[in-house]
Design a protein around this motif. Structure first.
Motif, PDB file in Angstrom:
ATOM      1  N   ALA A   1       5.205  -3.989  -9.598  1.00  0.00           N
ATOM      2  CA  ALA A   1       4.253  -3.524  -8.641  1.00  0.00           C
ATOM      3  C   ALA A   1       4.386  -3.648  -7.282  1.00  0.00           C
ATOM      4  CB  ALA A   1       2.913  -4.277  -9.115  1.00  0.00           C
ATOM      5  N   HIS A   2       5.479  -4.521  -6.800  1.00  0.00           N
ATOM      6  CA  HIS A   2       5.637  -4.584  -5.514  1.00  0.00           C
ATOM      7  C   HIS A   2       6.303  -3.309  -4.893  1.00  0.00           C
ATOM      8  CE1 HIS A   2       6.420  -9.186  -5.852  1.00  0.00           C
ATOM      9  NE2 HIS A   2       5.017  -8.706  -5.644  1.00  0.00           N
ATOM     10  N   ARG A   3       6.901  -2.308  -5.933  1.00  0.00           N
ATOM     11  CA  ARG A   3       7.453  -1.053  -5.321  1.00  0.00           C
ATOM     12  C   ARG A   3       6.399   0.086  -5.449  1.00  0.00           C
ATOM     13  NH1 ARG A   3      11.275  -2.988  -9.529  1.00  0.00           N
ATOM     14  NH2 ARG A   3      10.741  -1.449 -10.946  1.00  0.00           N
ATOM     15  N   ASN A   4       5.198  -0.214  -5.915  1.00  0.00           N
ATOM     16  CA  ASN A   4       4.212   0.461  -5.498  1.00  0.00           C
ATOM     17  C   ASN A   4       3.321   0.471  -4.486  1.00  0.00           C
ATOM     18  OD1 ASN A   4       1.880   2.020  -6.017  1.00  0.00           O
ATOM     19  ND2 ASN A   4       1.609   1.374  -7.936  1.00  0.00           N
ATOM     20  N   PRO A   5       3.605   1.309  -3.400  1.00  0.00           N
ATOM     21  CA  PRO A   5       2.998   1.153  -2.197  1.00  0.00           C
ATOM     22  C   PRO A   5       1.421   1.433  -2.314  1.00  0.00           C
ATOM     23  CG  PRO A   5       4.742   2.673  -2.009  1.00  0.00           C
ATOM     24  CD  PRO A   5       4.588   2.420  -3.516  1.00  0.00           C
ATOM     25  N   LEU A   6       0.963   2.065  -3.163  1.00  0.00           N
ATOM     26  CA  LEU A   6      -0.398   2.217  -3.248  1.00  0.00           C
ATOM     27  C   LEU A   6      -1.001   0.715  -3.736  1.00  0.00           C
ATOM     28  CD1 LEU A   6      -2.700   4.082  -3.262  1.00  0.00           C
ATOM     29  CD2 LEU A   6      -2.307   4.770  -5.350  1.00  0.00           C
ATOM     30  N   PHE A   7      -0.639   0.119  -4.825  1.00  0.00           N
ATOM     31  CA  PHE A   7      -0.893  -1.184  -5.186  1.00  0.00           C
ATOM     32  C   PHE A   7      -0.978  -2.028  -4.082  1.00  0.00           C
ATOM     33  CE2 PHE A   7       0.030  -5.231  -7.107  1.00  0.00           C
ATOM     34  CZ  PHE A   7      -0.789  -5.608  -7.379  1.00  0.00           C
ATOM     35  N   MET A   8       0.260  -2.283  -3.413  1.00  0.00           N
ATOM     36  CA  MET A   8       0.447  -3.271  -2.313  1.00  0.00           C
ATOM     37  C   MET A   8      -0.496  -2.933  -1.146  1.00  0.00           C
ATOM     38  SD  MET A   8       2.534  -5.129  -3.731  1.00  0.00           S
ATOM     39  CE  MET A   8       2.923  -6.063  -2.128  1.00  0.00           C
ATOM     40  N   LYS A   9      -0.678  -1.656  -0.756  1.00  0.00           N
ATOM     41  CA  LYS A   9      -1.751  -1.546   0.374  1.00  0.00           C
ATOM     42  C   LYS A   9      -3.046  -1.778  -0.003  1.00  0.00           C
ATOM     43  CE  LYS A   9      -2.981   2.211   3.744  1.00  0.00           C
ATOM     44  NZ  LYS A   9      -2.843   3.527   4.221  1.00  0.00           N
ATOM     45  N   THR A  10      -3.651  -1.644  -1.305  1.00  0.00           N
ATOM     46  CA  THR A  10      -4.887  -1.835  -1.670  1.00  0.00           C
ATOM     47  C   THR A  10      -4.991  -3.356  -1.558  1.00  0.00           C
ATOM     48  OG1 THR A  10      -4.964  -0.077  -3.256  1.00  0.00           O
ATOM     49  CG2 THR A  10      -6.440  -1.685  -3.717  1.00  0.00           C
ATOM     50  N   ASN A  11      -3.858  -4.110  -2.121  1.00  0.00           N
ATOM     51  CA  ASN A  11      -4.086  -5.599  -1.993  1.00  0.00           C
ATOM     52  C   ASN A  11      -3.913  -6.173  -0.734  1.00  0.00           C
ATOM     53  OD1 ASN A  11      -4.244  -7.162  -5.068  1.00  0.00           O
ATOM     54  ND2 ASN A  11      -3.022  -4.937  -5.080  1.00  0.00           N
ATOM     55  N   TYR A  12      -3.222  -5.575   0.344  1.00  0.00           N
ATOM     56  CA  TYR A  12      -3.156  -6.072   1.507  1.00  0.00           C
ATOM     57  C   TYR A  12      -4.625  -5.926   2.117  1.00  0.00           C
ATOM     58  CZ  TYR A  12       1.763  -7.136   2.167  1.00  0.00           C
ATOM     59  OH  TYR A  12       2.973  -7.439   1.898  1.00  0.00           O
TER      60      TYR A  12
END
Length: 260
Positions: free
Chosen positions: A188-199
């Protein structure tokens, strides 16, 4: 077991989910050169309609190696469950409720809960679980020694908020440490969309609890303790509802290709 997929091109069915992608991107995904979620996060293709399908992307379009790896997991192996945010929240919730009611007794109750959490929940610990238990234990001890619950609980709001904000400076925001297992784990760390949402969500929760520390101090100083009880219980509930909505709305919006 083999699965069969059918494609209808005669317009007889209306799609619930539509994926628009260049053939080169689709081919790269099918060859395993890039993950479907990662490509979506980089906006290499767009999705419209029911976005929930994308959560099960690997189930429908995952490579055979991923499926086989899952199937080969030993059935008789006893493993700890994935981290749960409740492991972090239980000490904090107990602390804020118990110590606010009775500093000395509440502090003892909280310390007992902190000591038993590792035995009550068979989950792996992350750094935020460990830091939370240490912080709650220290604040509970302070409340017990001083007999004052107001200052420790207020500091607790501030510390809790800072945990969320500081996690935004790391490679993994606090909430992602728990929910990433629903989105492929470490991949999931390679998924920019997932990471941005969580940030974004981590920053929002952090700001909320820093502000909670501020208005708790001001309202108590003004003698509005009854109002404070309502506010400090209602606001997190509303924020939880916002989180549940945002974590679905934001990825779907970005997946449609609507950029700033």
């Amino acid at each position: 077991m083999e699965e069969t997929y059918y494609i209808f091109t005669n317009g007889s069915l209306s799609p619930t989910t539509r994926i628009d992608t260049p053939f080169s991107v689709w081919s790269a995904i099918s060859r395993g050169e890039i993950g479907g979620a990662e490509a979506l996060g980089k906006q290499m293709y767009t999705v419209s309609g029911d976005f929930s399908l994308m959560i099960d992307w690997d189930k429908f379009f995952g490579s055979a190696s991923v499926v086989k790896k899952t199937e080969k997991t030993p059935q008789n192996t006893i493993e700890q469950k994935n981290p749960s945010m409740m492991t972090m929240l239980i000490p904090w919730i107990t602390f804020w409720i118990a110590v606010s009611i009775h500093p000395e007794v509440g502090a003892v109750i909280t310390l007992l809960v902190v000591a038993t959490v590792p035995f009550m929940r068979n989950h792996e610990f992350v750094i935020w679980d460990q830091l939370s238990m240490i912080a709650v234990a220290v604040l509970s001890a302070a409340a017990n020694v001083t007999g004052n619950g107001d200052i420790p609980t207020n500091i607790g709001y501030l510390v809790f908020g800072l945990f969320w904000l500081l996690s935004c400076l790391t490679k993994e925001p606090l909430c992602a440490a728990y929910v990433k297992y629903n989105y492929g784990g470490e991949s999931a760390h390679r998924n920019p969309l997932f990471m941005k949402t969580n940030y974004i969500l981590a920053a929002a929760w952090g700001v909320l609890y820093v502000l909670t520390a501020i208005w708790t101090f001001l309202l108590k100083k003004a003698g509005l303790g009854n109002v404070l009880i309502l506010v400090n219980n209602l606001i997190p509930i509303l924020m939880g509802l916002f989180t549940a909505w945002f974590e679905k709305w934001y990825p779907a919006r970005m997946a449609r290709g609507k950029r700033k």
